[in-house]
Design a protein around this motif. Structure first.
Motif, PDB file in Angstrom:
ATOM      1  N   LYS A  66     -25.454  -7.464   0.213  1.00 39.74           N
ATOM      2  CA  LYS A  66     -24.802  -8.218  -0.846  1.00 39.74           C
ATOM      3  C   LYS A  66     -23.934  -9.317  -0.234  1.00 39.74           C
ATOM      4  CE  LYS A  66     -26.308  -5.597  -4.230  1.00 39.74           C
ATOM      5  NZ  LYS A  66     -27.279  -6.109  -5.247  1.00 39.74           N
ATOM      6  N   THR A  67     -23.751 -10.395  -0.975  1.00 40.18           N
ATOM      7  CA  THR A  67     -22.912 -11.487  -0.503  1.00 40.18           C
ATOM      8  C   THR A  67     -21.697 -11.632  -1.413  1.00 40.18           C
ATOM      9  OG1 THR A  67     -24.106 -13.137  -1.834  1.00 40.18           O
ATOM     10  CG2 THR A  67     -24.895 -12.731   0.424  1.00 40.18           C
ATOM     11  N   ALA A  68     -20.596 -12.063  -0.819  1.00 38.41           N
ATOM     12  CA  ALA A  68     -19.356 -12.172  -1.580  1.00 38.41           C
ATOM     13  C   ALA A  68     -18.509 -13.317  -1.056  1.00 38.41           C
ATOM     14  CB  ALA A  68     -18.559 -10.868  -1.499  1.00 38.41           C
ATOM     15  N   GLN A  76     -17.107 -25.237  -5.084  1.00 39.74           N
ATOM     16  CA  GLN A  76     -18.550 -25.379  -5.303  1.00 39.74           C
ATOM     17  C   GLN A  76     -19.295 -25.402  -3.980  1.00 39.74           C
ATOM     18  OE1 GLN A  76     -20.274 -25.785  -8.576  1.00 39.74           O
ATOM     19  NE2 GLN A  76     -21.753 -25.018  -7.082  1.00 39.74           N
ATOM     20  N   GLN A  77     -18.760 -26.105  -3.000  1.00 38.72           N
ATOM     21  CA  GLN A  77     -19.397 -26.169  -1.690  1.00 38.72           C
ATOM     22  C   GLN A  77     -19.478 -24.796  -1.031  1.00 38.72           C
ATOM     23  OE1 GLN A  77     -17.083 -29.156   0.349  1.00 38.72           O
ATOM     24  NE2 GLN A  77     -17.739 -30.776  -1.057  1.00 38.72           N
ATOM     25  N   ALA A  78     -18.447 -23.975  -1.219  1.00 37.72           N
ATOM     26  CA  ALA A  78     -18.481 -22.625  -0.655  1.00 37.72           C
ATOM     27  C   ALA A  78     -19.582 -21.791  -1.297  1.00 37.72           C
ATOM     28  CB  ALA A  78     -17.124 -21.947  -0.850  1.00 37.72           C
ATOM     29  N   VAL A  79     -19.722 -21.891  -2.612  1.00 32.50           N
ATOM     30  CA  VAL A  79     -20.787 -21.168  -3.309  1.00 32.50           C
ATOM     31  C   VAL A  79     -22.158 -21.683  -2.867  1.00 32.50           C
ATOM     32  CG1 VAL A  79     -21.856 -20.759  -5.564  1.00 32.50           C
ATOM     33  CG2 VAL A  79     -19.373 -20.573  -5.303  1.00 32.50           C
ATOM     34  N   ALA A 115     -27.351 -21.236  -0.092  1.00 34.62           N
ATOM     35  CA  ALA A 115     -28.288 -21.874   0.830  1.00 34.62           C
ATOM     36  C   ALA A 115     -28.659 -20.954   1.976  1.00 34.62           C
ATOM     37  CB  ALA A 115     -27.667 -23.164   1.376  1.00 34.62           C
ATOM     38  N   GLU A 116     -27.705 -20.162   2.448  1.00 37.73           N
ATOM     39  CA  GLU A 116     -27.957 -19.274   3.584  1.00 37.73           C
ATOM     40  C   GLU A 116     -28.648 -17.985   3.182  1.00 37.73           C
ATOM     41  OE1 GLU A 116     -25.552 -17.014   7.255  1.00 37.73           O
ATOM     42  OE2 GLU A 116     -24.480 -18.380   5.889  1.00 37.73           O
ATOM     43  N   HIS A 117     -28.230 -17.416   2.037  1.00 35.38           N
ATOM     44  CA  HIS A 117     -28.702 -16.079   1.667  1.00 35.38           C
ATOM     45  C   HIS A 117     -29.616 -16.062   0.442  1.00 35.38           C
ATOM     46  CE1 HIS A 117     -25.915 -14.159   4.525  1.00 35.38           C
ATOM     47  NE2 HIS A 117     -25.031 -15.050   4.124  1.00 35.38           N
ATOM     48  N   GLY A 118     -29.605 -17.135  -0.328  1.00 35.50           N
ATOM     49  CA  GLY A 118     -30.449 -17.189  -1.518  1.00 35.50           C
ATOM     50  C   GLY A 118     -29.803 -16.636  -2.763  1.00 35.50           C
ATOM     51  N   PRO A 146     -22.985 -20.034 -13.141  1.00 33.58           N
ATOM     52  CA  PRO A 146     -24.356 -20.537 -13.357  1.00 33.58           C
ATOM     53  C   PRO A 146     -25.358 -19.988 -12.355  1.00 33.58           C
ATOM     54  CG  PRO A 146     -22.773 -22.323 -13.564  1.00 33.58           C
ATOM     55  CD  PRO A 146     -22.020 -21.150 -13.011  1.00 33.58           C
ATOM     56  N   GLN A 147     -24.937 -19.820 -11.107  1.00 36.14           N
ATOM     57  CA  GLN A 147     -25.831 -19.248 -10.105  1.00 36.14           C
ATOM     58  C   GLN A 147     -26.162 -17.802 -10.448  1.00 36.14           C
ATOM     59  OE1 GLN A 147     -27.625 -20.248  -7.554  1.00 36.14           O
ATOM     60  NE2 GLN A 147     -28.235 -18.165  -7.020  1.00 36.14           N
ATOM     61  N   MET A 148     -25.181 -17.051 -10.903  1.00 39.28           N
ATOM     62  CA  MET A 148     -25.420 -15.648 -11.267  1.00 39.28           C
ATOM     63  C   MET A 148     -26.330 -15.543 -12.489  1.00 39.28           C
ATOM     64  SD  MET A 148     -21.696 -13.929 -10.483  1.00 39.28           S
ATOM     65  CE  MET A 148     -21.094 -13.816  -8.788  1.00 39.28           C
ATOM     66  N   ILE A 149     -26.161 -16.461 -13.443  1.00 41.02           N
ATOM     67  CA  ILE A 149     -27.074 -16.496 -14.593  1.00 41.02           C
ATOM     68  C   ILE A 149     -28.500 -16.761 -14.103  1.00 41.02           C
ATOM     69  CG2 ILE A 149     -27.731 -17.796 -16.647  1.00 41.02           C
ATOM     70  CD1 ILE A 149     -24.780 -18.258 -17.208  1.00 41.02           C
ATOM     71  N   LYS A 150     -28.647 -17.720 -13.202  1.00 44.78           N
ATOM     72  CA  LYS A 150     -29.963 -18.087 -12.672  1.00 44.78           C
ATOM     73  C   LYS A 150     -30.646 -16.918 -11.990  1.00 44.78           C
ATOM     74  CE  LYS A 150     -32.101 -21.383  -9.457  1.00 44.78           C
ATOM     75  NZ  LYS A 150     -31.835 -22.510  -8.512  1.00 44.78           N
TER      76      LYS A 150
END
Length: 274
Positions: free
Chosen positions: A9-11, A72-75, A80-83, A128-132
């Motif tokens: 998992k990523t956090a 936003q850049q951190a997210v 980008a690294e983990h998908g 939005p990323q989590m929704i996606k």
């Protein structure tokens, strides 16, 4: 409840360089997650990230939560690294303690920028990323000050009520997308924030402990474990310790009584500070 397995998992943890954020970073790494320990204080974040031990890993990143672009850049970097981004901890916060009339507009703007806009920026970037991806969990650090109100910390209470309201409202929307939302509402936690943000002659640590009716501050490592358990169980609120949960229930049942008690406490604190 045993610690959840967060392998792969990523956090992201904002305010990860100290206090609750540092404890969350350590707990996440111990549970197997890859964690971005984000903080305005890069040296503090690096120290926490390098010391975290467990099945997971941690990296440090300088992030100013008042900058939507930096959050936003951190997210984006994690995705980008983990998908995927699985857990977003909007934890960074500041406090001011003292008479409301002594607060400057700069102080009001600062606490709103960090405590409210910082959380908004985290939600705006991560949700939005989590929704996606159809999964994820957002954890917003609020406070008992977000559930109950007392003077001499009016600006802090204002922002933490906003965080609780945002979290509970978003939770009702996010469930349809498989995304969880939790608000963390501890009483005084044994972190540097207890000794910061004092205005005038009021002393933070004693005020927070006496005002919340607890003898000892909450251990941040214990709180971090409780938060991860709550995420695994998809709970809406984390309220620690037990005395805080009792006070919250009393406040819901007898708000007038609690308001009168708080008014007397504030009068006592002002008398002690003169």
């Amino acid at each position: 409840m045993s610690a959840p397995d967060l392998t792969r998992k990523t956090a992201i943890v904002t305010g990860g360089g100290s206090g609750i954020g540092a404890s969350l970073t350590r707990a996440l790494v111990a549970a197997g997650a890859h964690v971005v320990c984000a903080d305005l204080d890069l040296a503090g974040a690096e120290s926490v990230a390098s010391a975290a031990q467990g099945l997971g890993s941690a990296t440090a990143r300088r992030v100013d939560v008042t900058s939507a672009d930096e959050v936003q850049q951190a997210v984006d970097a994690v995705v980008a690294e983990h998908g995927h981004l699985d857990l977003m901890f909007n934890n960074a916060g500041i406090t001011f303690l003292g008479n409301t009339e002594d607060l400057t507009l700069d102080q009001w703007n600062a606490i709103i920028d960090v405590n409210i806009r910082g959380v908004v920026h985290g939600v705006h970037a991560a949700y939005p990323q989590m929704i996606k991806q159809g999964s994820g969990h957002i954890v917003n650090t609020a406070s008992m000050g977000g559930l109950m109100a007392a003077g001499l910390m009016t600006s802090y209470v204002t922002t933490k009520h906003a965080v609780v309201g945002m979290s509970l409202a978003l939770r009702t929307e996010a469930a349809a997308y498989g995304v969880g939302v939790t608000a963390v509402c501890p009483a005084a936690v044994d972190t540097p924030i207890l000794d910061k943000g004092e205005v005038g002659r009021f002393r933070g640590r004693d005020f927070y402990l006496e005002g919340q009716g607890i003898k000892n501050p909450v251990d941040p490592d214990l709180l971090a474990r409780r938060v991860l358990e709550a995420v695994a169980a998809d709970r809406a609120l984390v309220i620690e310790p037990r005395q805080a949960r009792m006070a919250w229930r009393v406040g819901r049942l007898a708000p007038i009584f609690v308001n009168k008690a708080a008014t007397k406490f504030i009068a006592k604190q002002r008398a002690l500070a003169t």
